[in-house]
Scaffold this motif. Structure first.
Motif, mmCIF file in Angstrom:
data_model
loop_
_atom_site.group_PDB
_atom_site.id
_atom_site.type_symbol
_atom_site.label_atom_id
_atom_site.label_comp_id
_atom_site.label_asym_id
_atom_site.label_seq_id
_atom_site.Cartn_x
_atom_site.Cartn_y
_atom_site.Cartn_z
ATOM 1 N N ILE A 153 1.093 -1.302 0.130
ATOM 2 C CA ILE A 153 0.001 0.006 0.051
ATOM 3 C C ILE A 153 0.886 1.183 -0.127
ATOM 4 O O ILE A 153 2.031 0.949 0.606
ATOM 5 N N THR A 154 0.320 2.265 -0.570
ATOM 6 C CA THR A 154 1.227 3.394 -0.663
ATOM 7 C C THR A 154 1.426 4.355 0.727
ATOM 8 O O THR A 154 2.019 5.089 0.835
ATOM 9 N N LEU A 155 0.360 4.105 1.616
ATOM 10 C CA LEU A 155 0.403 5.029 2.708
ATOM 11 C C LEU A 155 1.527 3.998 3.832
ATOM 12 O O LEU A 155 1.979 3.110 3.552
ATOM 13 N N HIS A 156 1.892 5.107 4.527
ATOM 14 C CA HIS A 156 2.795 4.527 5.517
ATOM 15 C C HIS A 156 2.547 3.921 6.601
ATOM 16 O O HIS A 156 1.376 3.930 6.908
ATOM 17 N N ILE A 157 3.340 2.718 7.080
ATOM 18 C CA ILE A 157 3.034 1.469 8.023
ATOM 19 C C ILE A 157 3.995 1.853 9.170
ATOM 20 O O ILE A 157 5.050 1.673 8.886
ATOM 21 N N ASP A 197 0.534 -5.780 22.899
ATOM 22 C CA ASP A 197 -0.219 -6.245 21.722
ATOM 23 C C ASP A 197 0.595 -5.814 20.543
ATOM 24 O O ASP A 197 1.054 -4.544 20.263
ATOM 25 N N ARG A 198 0.587 -6.602 19.448
ATOM 26 C CA ARG A 198 1.383 -6.474 18.301
ATOM 27 C C ARG A 198 0.602 -5.883 17.542
ATOM 28 O O ARG A 198 -0.361 -6.226 16.900
ATOM 29 N N LEU A 199 0.848 -4.488 16.836
ATOM 30 C CA LEU A 199 0.004 -3.568 15.855
ATOM 31 C C LEU A 199 0.839 -3.157 14.684
ATOM 32 O O LEU A 199 1.944 -3.129 14.464
ATOM 33 N N LYS A 200 -0.027 -3.159 13.814
ATOM 34 C CA LYS A 200 0.362 -2.397 12.509
ATOM 35 C C LYS A 200 -0.677 -1.189 12.297
ATOM 36 O O LYS A 200 -2.044 -1.453 12.428
ATOM 37 N N LEU A 201 -0.070 -0.249 12.047
ATOM 38 C CA LEU A 201 -1.001 1.218 12.000
ATOM 39 C C LEU A 201 -0.737 1.799 10.511
ATOM 40 O O LEU A 201 0.329 1.887 9.938
ATOM 41 N N LEU A 202 -1.706 2.040 9.931
ATOM 42 C CA LEU A 202 -1.644 2.592 8.496
ATOM 43 C C LEU A 202 -1.661 4.051 8.634
ATOM 44 O O LEU A 202 -2.665 4.702 9.314
ATOM 45 N N LYS A 213 -5.135 5.783 10.007
ATOM 46 C CA LYS A 213 -6.269 5.353 9.242
ATOM 47 C C LYS A 213 -6.721 4.116 9.285
ATOM 48 O O LYS A 213 -8.062 3.633 9.204
ATOM 49 N N ALA A 214 -5.837 3.087 9.965
ATOM 50 C CA ALA A 214 -6.328 1.538 10.084
ATOM 51 C C ALA A 214 -5.423 0.970 11.005
ATOM 52 O O ALA A 214 -4.316 1.420 11.160
ATOM 53 N N ILE A 215 -5.806 0.067 11.758
ATOM 54 C CA ILE A 215 -5.061 -0.516 12.736
ATOM 55 C C ILE A 215 -5.379 -2.149 12.839
ATOM 56 O O ILE A 215 -6.161 -2.304 12.413
ATOM 57 N N VAL A 216 -4.217 -2.731 12.534
ATOM 58 C CA VAL A 216 -4.554 -4.213 12.496
ATOM 59 C C VAL A 216 -3.770 -4.764 13.785
ATOM 60 O O VAL A 216 -2.552 -4.752 13.950
ATOM 61 N N ASN A 217 -4.498 -5.644 14.685
ATOM 62 C CA ASN A 217 -3.990 -6.026 15.982
ATOM 63 C C ASN A 217 -3.551 -7.523 15.534
ATOM 64 O O ASN A 217 -4.423 -8.208 15.468
ATOM 65 N N ARG A 218 -2.312 -7.717 15.486
ATOM 66 C CA ARG A 218 -2.046 -9.011 15.103
ATOM 67 C C ARG A 218 -1.982 -10.087 16.043
ATOM 68 O O ARG A 218 -2.063 -11.101 16.044
ATOM 69 N N LYS A 269 -11.145 4.987 2.073
ATOM 70 C CA LYS A 269 -11.328 3.636 0.898
ATOM 71 C C LYS A 269 -10.182 2.873 0.726
ATOM 72 O O LYS A 269 -10.326 1.658 0.726
ATOM 73 N N GLN A 270 -9.196 3.524 0.638
ATOM 74 C CA GLN A 270 -7.963 2.845 0.442
ATOM 75 C C GLN A 270 -7.493 1.955 1.709
ATOM 76 O O GLN A 270 -7.014 0.716 1.478
ATOM 77 N N ALA A 271 -7.506 2.585 2.824
ATOM 78 C CA ALA A 271 -7.233 1.740 4.182
ATOM 79 C C ALA A 271 -8.311 0.626 4.183
ATOM 80 O O ALA A 271 -8.194 -0.640 4.687
ATOM 81 N N LEU A 272 -9.611 1.023 3.769
ATOM 82 C CA LEU A 272 -10.452 -0.389 3.898
ATOM 83 C C LEU A 272 -10.234 -1.347 2.949
ATOM 84 O O LEU A 272 -10.445 -2.430 3.422
ATOM 85 N N SER A 273 -9.861 -1.204 1.823
ATOM 86 C CA SER A 273 -9.467 -2.154 0.724
ATOM 87 C C SER A 273 -8.339 -2.881 1.140
ATOM 88 O O SER A 273 -8.501 -4.090 0.967
ATOM 89 N N TRP A 274 -7.395 -2.395 1.974
ATOM 90 C CA TRP A 274 -6.230 -2.908 2.151
ATOM 91 C C TRP A 274 -6.633 -3.903 3.408
ATOM 92 O O TRP A 274 -6.332 -5.055 3.720
#
Length: 365
Positions: free
Chosen positions: A180-184, A244-249, A256-261, A345-350
């Protein structure tokens, strides 16, 4: 009742959020799934202190939109259980509300002026609040979903586990992260602080990740607990525990988005004009959960006190008010047309690619 689930699994860990201003939310992670519940659902949670990694537990739950579950009961054959409530209990204020209501209705039917009705009118705000709490309690206790959970819990306590789905030998699917083009930002959550603002009851979450302080604000967080019955929950509270292991967009220095791994939960952060099926469900649930007890309890008392044409006014009001939530939804859709949601929308698609098209929990900023 396709979203009712009975699962046998291996216990992995249990976490409790750090919010001290509100009934605590717990998260149980098993070998395959993640379960959430509120502290005040159960009278005794001592079994959670006894459970160890690898213990076999039996769980009754209903599925949420993002693939996680809301827990209704838990049973360990060796260490005890978190029991479902088997009796409906009301507070003293809720009992007084019911008495006032039925006395007002009775005196009105026999066409007799009543001081009870006048008292009920002047205590209308308290009556409405208590009637909402009564309505929520009754739905949580008498709904078909709740009765099925109680029946199966009784069966499980007697040793009948034939209805359980065994997930002990199943493994979680690996999460694949597309480009994804956004920063992680990738790291573990540290120094978590959760609190409710006193004025608007918004949830504020502060935590550090990779040396960066992140602040999240969730609008009207406490409304879900007070206006939506647990049996109708479709999402879980925002939950981030220590380590918690996280990925932040990140886009324009905003999350814009958070994934809690750790528990595999995903969150989409969006502005108030963002519109989705999840938001439509929440709006309708909030509105009707407030309107129905108001129309059943508070409004009849008000009409009985001030008008002889109460039945006509009452039914006319119902016809006018009931479609109102759909009008609110229409207004949201209208205003959403004027917002820039390209990054959302880009974050949701990801997120959808990561979770096999399971919608994330939305946090309205």
């Amino acid at each position: 009742m396709s979203n009712i689930n009975f699962i046998t699994a291996k216990f992995t860990r249990c976490d409790k959020n750090s919010n001290q201003d509100y009934p605590c939310c717990y998260r149980i992670i098993t070998s395959l799934d993640t379960f959430y519940f509120l502290e005040d659902q159960f009278l005794d949670l001592n079994v959670l202190d006894k459970l160890e990694k690898g213990d076999i537990i039996h769980i009754g739950a209903h599925s949420l939109d993002d693939g996680t579950y809301w827990l209704h009961w838990l049973l360990s054959e060796e260490k005890g259980s978190c029991e479902v409530v088997q009796r409906l209990k009301f507070t003293i204020f809720q009992k007084m509300t019911l008495i006032l209501y039925f006395l007002s209705v009775f005196f009105h039917i026999i066409d007799h002026p009543s001081i009870i009705t006048i008292i009920a009118l002047f205590t209308l705000p308290i009556t409405l609040i208590c009637s909402l709490n009564i309505f929520i309690k009754c739905i949580n206790f008498f709904s078909v979903k709740a009765r099925i959970q109680r029946i199966h819990f009784s069966r499980a306590k007697k040793g009948d586990l034939s209805f359980m789905r065994d997930t002990r030998n199943e493994k979680r699917k690996r999460q694949y992260f597309s480009d994804i083009t956004l920063h992680i930002i990738d790291g573990t959550a540290q120094d978590i602080e959760m609190r409710l603002t006193s004025k608007y009851q918004n949830l504020i979450i502060n935590f550090n990740i990779s040396g960066i302080l992140i602040t999240l604000r969730e609008y009207a967080y406490s409304l879900t607990k007070t206006t939506i019955p647990i049996v109708h929950y479709t999402t879980h509270p925002t939950f981030i525990a220590e380590n918690d292991r996280l990925k932040l967009l990140i886009d324009n220095n905003k999350v814009k988005a958070i994934v809690n791994r750790t528990d595999r939960a995903t969150y989409l952060l969006c502005n108030p004009t963002w519109m989705s099926n999840q938001k439509v469900k929440k709006i309708l649930l909030h509105c009707y959960s407030i309107m129905i007890p108001a129309l059943l309890f508070g409004y009849p008392i008000f009409i009985m006190t001030i008008s002889d044409l109460n039945s006509y006014i009452y039914f006319f009001t119902i016809i006018v008010i009931l479609p109102t939530p759909y009008f609110i939804v229409f207004l949201y859709y209208f205003f959403s047309l004027f917002g820039d949601h390209s990054s959302t929308k880009q974050a949701l698609s990801w997120l959808l690619k990561i979770t096999d098209n399971k919608p994330p929990k939305e946090i309205w900023q």
